[in-house]
Design an enzyme around this catalytic site. Sequence first.
Site, PDB file in Angstrom:
ATOM      1  N   GLY A  42      -6.783 -64.008 -39.358  1.00  0.00           N
ATOM      2  CA  GLY A  42      -6.949 -62.730 -38.654  1.00  0.00           C
ATOM      3  C   GLY A  42      -7.471 -61.654 -39.593  1.00  0.00           C
ATOM      4  O   GLY A  42      -7.619 -61.873 -40.798  1.00  0.00           O
ATOM      5  N   GLY A  54      -7.040 -59.375 -41.899  1.00  0.00           N
ATOM      6  CA  GLY A  54      -5.946 -59.002 -42.787  1.00  0.00           C
ATOM      7  C   GLY A  54      -6.171 -57.682 -43.488  1.00  0.00           C
ATOM      8  O   GLY A  54      -5.254 -57.104 -44.072  1.00  0.00           O
ATOM      9  N   ARG A  55      -7.416 -57.241 -43.449  1.00  0.00           N
ATOM     10  CA  ARG A  55      -7.710 -55.953 -44.094  1.00  0.00           C
ATOM     11  C   ARG A  55      -8.880 -55.249 -43.426  1.00  0.00           C
ATOM     12  O   ARG A  55      -9.473 -54.337 -43.997  1.00  0.00           O
ATOM     13  CB  ARG A  55      -7.980 -56.157 -45.569  1.00  0.00           C
ATOM     14  CG  ARG A  55      -9.040 -57.215 -45.853  1.00  0.00           C
ATOM     15  CD  ARG A  55      -9.310 -57.270 -47.317  1.00  0.00           C
ATOM     16  NE  ARG A  55     -10.095 -58.457 -47.653  1.00  0.00           N
ATOM     17  CZ  ARG A  55     -10.597 -58.672 -48.839  1.00  0.00           C
ATOM     18  NH1 ARG A  55     -10.412 -57.788 -49.786  1.00  0.00           N
ATOM     19  NH2 ARG A  55     -11.294 -59.766 -49.090  1.00  0.00           N
ATOM     20  N   LYS A  88     -13.466 -52.342 -43.719  1.00  0.00           N
ATOM     21  CA  LYS A  88     -12.864 -53.458 -44.463  1.00  0.00           C
ATOM     22  C   LYS A  88     -12.164 -52.906 -45.700  1.00  0.00           C
ATOM     23  O   LYS A  88     -12.802 -52.250 -46.526  1.00  0.00           O
ATOM     24  CB  LYS A  88     -13.943 -54.460 -44.876  1.00  0.00           C
ATOM     25  CG  LYS A  88     -13.409 -55.653 -45.660  1.00  0.00           C
ATOM     26  CD  LYS A  88     -14.494 -56.693 -45.832  1.00  0.00           C
ATOM     27  CE  LYS A  88     -14.023 -57.853 -46.704  1.00  0.00           C
ATOM     28  NZ  LYS A  88     -15.099 -58.844 -46.882  1.00  0.00           N
ATOM     29  N   ASP A 109      -2.646 -57.331 -49.663  1.00  0.00           N
ATOM     30  CA  ASP A 109      -2.301 -55.907 -49.663  1.00  0.00           C
ATOM     31  C   ASP A 109      -3.160 -55.096 -48.693  1.00  0.00           C
ATOM     32  O   ASP A 109      -3.014 -53.878 -48.600  1.00  0.00           O
ATOM     33  CB  ASP A 109      -2.413 -55.330 -51.082  1.00  0.00           C
ATOM     34  CG  ASP A 109      -3.804 -55.497 -51.668  1.00  0.00           C
ATOM     35  OD1 ASP A 109      -4.713 -55.953 -50.938  1.00  0.00           O
ATOM     36  OD2 ASP A 109      -3.987 -55.182 -52.855  1.00  0.00           O
ATOM     37  N   ARG A 144     -18.521 -51.855 -42.049  1.00  0.00           N
ATOM     38  CA  ARG A 144     -19.451 -52.889 -41.604  1.00  0.00           C
ATOM     39  C   ARG A 144     -19.850 -52.629 -40.162  1.00  0.00           C
ATOM     40  O   ARG A 144     -19.059 -52.110 -39.372  1.00  0.00           O
ATOM     41  CB  ARG A 144     -18.791 -54.262 -41.656  1.00  0.00           C
ATOM     42  CG  ARG A 144     -18.147 -54.608 -42.953  1.00  0.00           C
ATOM     43  CD  ARG A 144     -17.923 -56.084 -43.056  1.00  0.00           C
ATOM     44  NE  ARG A 144     -16.751 -56.551 -42.324  1.00  0.00           N
ATOM     45  CZ  ARG A 144     -16.187 -57.730 -42.552  1.00  0.00           C
ATOM     46  NH1 ARG A 144     -16.708 -58.544 -43.464  1.00  0.00           N
ATOM     47  NH2 ARG A 144     -15.130 -58.120 -41.873  1.00  0.00           N
ATOM     48  N   ARG A 156     -15.816 -64.692 -34.625  1.00  0.00           N
ATOM     49  CA  ARG A 156     -16.024 -65.828 -35.529  1.00  0.00           C
ATOM     50  C   ARG A 156     -15.686 -67.135 -34.820  1.00  0.00           C
ATOM     51  O   ARG A 156     -14.970 -67.124 -33.818  1.00  0.00           O
ATOM     52  CB  ARG A 156     -15.090 -65.671 -36.737  1.00  0.00           C
ATOM     53  CG  ARG A 156     -15.294 -64.373 -37.485  1.00  0.00           C
ATOM     54  CD  ARG A 156     -13.961 -63.845 -38.033  1.00  0.00           C
ATOM     55  NE  ARG A 156     -14.121 -62.487 -38.565  1.00  0.00           N
ATOM     56  CZ  ARG A 156     -14.419 -62.208 -39.812  1.00  0.00           C
ATOM     57  NH1 ARG A 156     -14.545 -63.195 -40.684  1.00  0.00           N
ATOM     58  NH2 ARG A 156     -14.584 -60.975 -40.225  1.00  0.00           N
ATOM     59  N   ASP A 198     -13.526 -69.452 -40.352  1.00  0.00           N
ATOM     60  CA  ASP A 198     -13.206 -68.053 -40.034  1.00  0.00           C
ATOM     61  C   ASP A 198     -14.247 -67.104 -40.613  1.00  0.00           C
ATOM     62  O   ASP A 198     -14.214 -65.910 -40.337  1.00  0.00           O
ATOM     63  CB  ASP A 198     -11.805 -67.681 -40.547  1.00  0.00           C
ATOM     64  CG  ASP A 198     -11.626 -67.981 -42.019  1.00  0.00           C
ATOM     65  OD1 ASP A 198     -11.804 -69.143 -42.414  1.00  0.00           O
ATOM     66  OD2 ASP A 198     -11.333 -67.048 -42.791  1.00  0.00           O
ATOM     67  N   ASP A 200     -18.878 -61.782 -43.927  1.00  0.00           N
ATOM     68  CA  ASP A 200     -17.847 -61.893 -44.963  1.00  0.00           C
ATOM     69  C   ASP A 200     -18.409 -62.249 -46.333  1.00  0.00           C
ATOM     70  O   ASP A 200     -18.260 -63.376 -46.821  1.00  0.00           O
ATOM     71  CB  ASP A 200     -16.760 -62.903 -44.557  1.00  0.00           C
ATOM     72  CG  ASP A 200     -15.685 -62.227 -43.725  1.00  0.00           C
ATOM     73  OD1 ASP A 200     -15.930 -61.104 -43.248  1.00  0.00           O
ATOM     74  OD2 ASP A 200     -14.604 -62.805 -43.555  1.00  0.00           O
TER      75      ASP A 200
HETATM   76  P1  AMP Z   1     -11.674 -64.513 -46.809  1.00  0.00           P
HETATM   77  O1  AMP Z   1     -11.672 -65.900 -47.357  1.00  0.00           O
HETATM   78  O2  AMP Z   1     -11.908 -63.434 -47.813  1.00  0.00           O
HETATM   79  O3  AMP Z   1     -12.624 -64.390 -45.662  1.00  0.00           O
HETATM   80  O4  AMP Z   1     -10.206 -64.212 -46.258  1.00  0.00           O
HETATM   81  C1  AMP Z   1      -9.398 -65.143 -45.609  1.00  0.00           C
HETATM   82  C2  AMP Z   1      -8.250 -64.442 -44.922  1.00  0.00           C
HETATM   83  O5  AMP Z   1      -7.464 -63.714 -45.854  1.00  0.00           O
HETATM   84  C3  AMP Z   1      -8.660 -63.453 -43.852  1.00  0.00           C
HETATM   85  O6  AMP Z   1      -7.714 -63.531 -42.827  1.00  0.00           O
HETATM   86  C4  AMP Z   1      -8.584 -62.132 -44.576  1.00  0.00           C
HETATM   87  O7  AMP Z   1      -8.383 -61.061 -43.702  1.00  0.00           O
HETATM   88  C5  AMP Z   1      -7.384 -62.348 -45.479  1.00  0.00           C
HETATM   89  N1  AMP Z   1      -7.414 -61.504 -46.681  1.00  0.00           N
HETATM   90  C6  AMP Z   1      -8.220 -61.630 -47.760  1.00  0.00           C
HETATM   91  N2  AMP Z   1      -7.943 -60.692 -48.675  1.00  0.00           N
HETATM   92  C7  AMP Z   1      -6.933 -59.943 -48.187  1.00  0.00           C
HETATM   93  C8  AMP Z   1      -6.187 -58.822 -48.658  1.00  0.00           C
HETATM   94  N3  AMP Z   1      -6.419 -58.266 -49.848  1.00  0.00           N
HETATM   95  N4  AMP Z   1      -5.220 -58.324 -47.859  1.00  0.00           N
HETATM   96  C9  AMP Z   1      -4.961 -58.869 -46.661  1.00  0.00           C
HETATM   97  N5  AMP Z   1      -5.616 -59.915 -46.167  1.00  0.00           N
HETATM   98  C10 AMP Z   1      -6.588 -60.463 -46.910  1.00  0.00           C
HETATM   99 MG    MG Z   2     -13.074 -63.892 -44.067  1.00  0.00          MG
END
Ligand code: AMP
Ligand code: MG
Length: 532
Positions: free
Chosen positions: A120, A122-123, A142, A154, A205, A212, A281, A291
Amino acid sequence: MSFSPGQTDSNGGSTAPRAPSNGPLADFERALGVPRDDTFAALGATFHTRLPGAPLPAPYVVGFSEQTAALLGLDREAPSDPAFAEYFCGNFTRERSPSTMSYASVYSGHQFGVWAGQLGDGRALMLGEIEHAGKRLEVQLKGAGRTPYSRMGDGRAVLRSSIREFLCSEAMHHLGIPTTRALTVIGSDQLVRREELETAAVVTRVSPSFVRFGHFEHFYSHDNVEALRALADHVIGRFYPHLREADDPYLGLLDEAVRSTAALMVEWQAVGFCHGVMNTDNMSILGLTIDYGPFGFIDGFDANHICNHSDSQGRYAYRMQPQIGYWNLFCLAQALLPLFGAHYEIADEKARGERCVADAQGVLERFKGHFAPALEARMRAKLGLEQTHEGDDAFANRLFEIMHSNRADFTLTFRHLSRVSKHDAQGDTSVRDLFLDRAAFDAWSLDYRARLALETRDDAARAVAMNRVNPKYVLRNHLAQTAIERAAQKDFSELERLAKVLARPFDEQPEHEAYAALPPDWASSLEVSCSS
Ligand code: AMP
Ligand code: MG
């Protein structure tokens, strides 16, 4: 409009200031978040959680794209409004009413080939959708703070990765590659911990949609066919309305994803772009590059190049990307399976299911038919060949082989190829000089010149055409790194200059020759990982 520091909250920031009350930002705010009957937000609470961003203290503008601003109807002077940085770091989101509050969406996905369950935003926080000049775009922040989907994270993004996403999404657009766009990077002195302490930033963005593959996988994995169908109907209604008339609109949606993903893989391979984290994702249902994390453009060509330091197995190596795109489409097909075949009048459930699987496989099989001929055509254009001759394919592959064994620079090899003359064997040596094994290059170029002799176009016309498909300027890691280091010192001029150069990747720009040069020695020690 000025920022009034409020009380410090548990996020270490300050309470948000008032929303802008006049000017283009107020118009922007009014246009955003207006519920419409077919927006993603209107899908309902199963799909998202509404919440404001975490306050970011003393935000400032790091980078700004006039082109993306224009898409939103924002003035190029917008960043000089003190409210701009406050707005685009999310500090105004608290002012919103519950029904128009910013939101994070839920999705799941396969990471590095393994089912990862729920992920989901996450940020990332969606500000809403804006309609300008007849086009609707979603605007997302983002790095705006934690959400219910942050897991251990975080909710923040660091300046380094935000600048890289900003630069690359705009650079990709100017290369003609489908991508989400970036409006601005907002920085702050707030510290966040990664391998070491860094400062936080928020990148805005912009995309027609942020849906996705993982969104579909999420509802499939929860056996929620109703939500799955609502999501598919949303994407079809917004982007492929003609499919509503099809026998099987959902199979049509898969077909569109196969087509657009194959097309995207051609684009990436053709410029030596490695995404780095092709998890499901991180795959856009519209076939956009999305991403930006540990991505990279290949300098010295290595077909096995891995740009993501965390990808120890090389799952997402350069040469793997098309195959992985195909693998990811399988995951999407699996997720859409419960929707297929509603038009069949087959009473036997098992027989119906088999028929649907066969349909899905048939659509997936088209990937190769989209990808291979398009890549071949692109390679022909990159080599300056207008006509089609037997063996062109093998001929292009031989170039890749010697580029690989010589680690010849990807971008410069193709760019300088336009200088080879079909009449003059002793002419320009700029491509030859990129190959340590000169004999290998000479052998290839002998054939190349013989092949060019079959073409009717003269050298000059061919060079013009080739320079339209072979960029001179790409976002090499070391260029981004220099801009990042300056920005960390609050000097944003290099970022601005680099963004301007990358906005015209096919132009000669003799005053910016240094940006097209081979990377310096220190570039080889740059490591880019998932940490962002
Ligand atoms: P990514 O591989 O960067 O696309 O991230 C994979 C998942 O981790 C996604 O659900 C992001 O929203 C979450 N995510 C990555 N970095 C962070 C962060 N610093 N804080 C919260 N969620 C994160
Ligand atoms: Mg991602």
